[in-house]
Design an enzyme around this catalytic site. Sequence first.
Site: not given
Length: 223
Positions: A50, A124
């Site tokens: 991840e 982001d």
Amino acid sequence: MGSKNKLKRFRENDTFSNVIQPTREELLNDSSLKGNWHTHFKNNNPIVLELGCGKGEYTIDLARKNPTINYIGIDLKGARFWRGAKTALEENLTNVAFIRTQIELIDLLFNENEVTEIWITFPDPQIKYTRTKHRLTNADFLKKYHYVLIPNGIVNLKTDSEFMHGYTLGLLHGAGHEVLYAHHNIYKNTHSPAEVTATQTFYEKQYLEKGKPITYIKFIIRY
């Protein structure tokens, strides 16, 4: 988070057996981690990453549900994934590890074909053009993912950013990569993969409460 609390978490991370914190210099000069993750986990189970794991909620939940798969969360902010690392130890989840480093160094951490699958959860979007090189699905990052992934290895992108979703889809189609599934609002689609909607981060739950759509892309990098 106060500076004292951050320092406390950093000190605790130093004592956690499931946290690895190599410096950039160490990775550039020492490749001992590459190819040795099965030794770390003491098994030959598949390895799933991840990237930008935050508090490690996704990593932890997937590890609970799939004990025969090894999960590694990667993030530069150790004070955040401290919670995930601590939870893994408390629950004796031996199939979990966290690495504190820059994601751009992924090809120094893992050998070719060492990783089975990658999750990129709520990164982001780096919307400004000048920040393109920092987007986790740009062409340079995809090359690094392709290197560490097994043949036909899967990449999953889950985001609340319509910009990130559209940018990534356009890049994938334009470069000839294989998009296995894509939807701009997975919770409004009855055919969404169960594993995608079954695990939710803290922020994802907040987005859903506000009625914000969650997008998802599942793809294979082809060169």
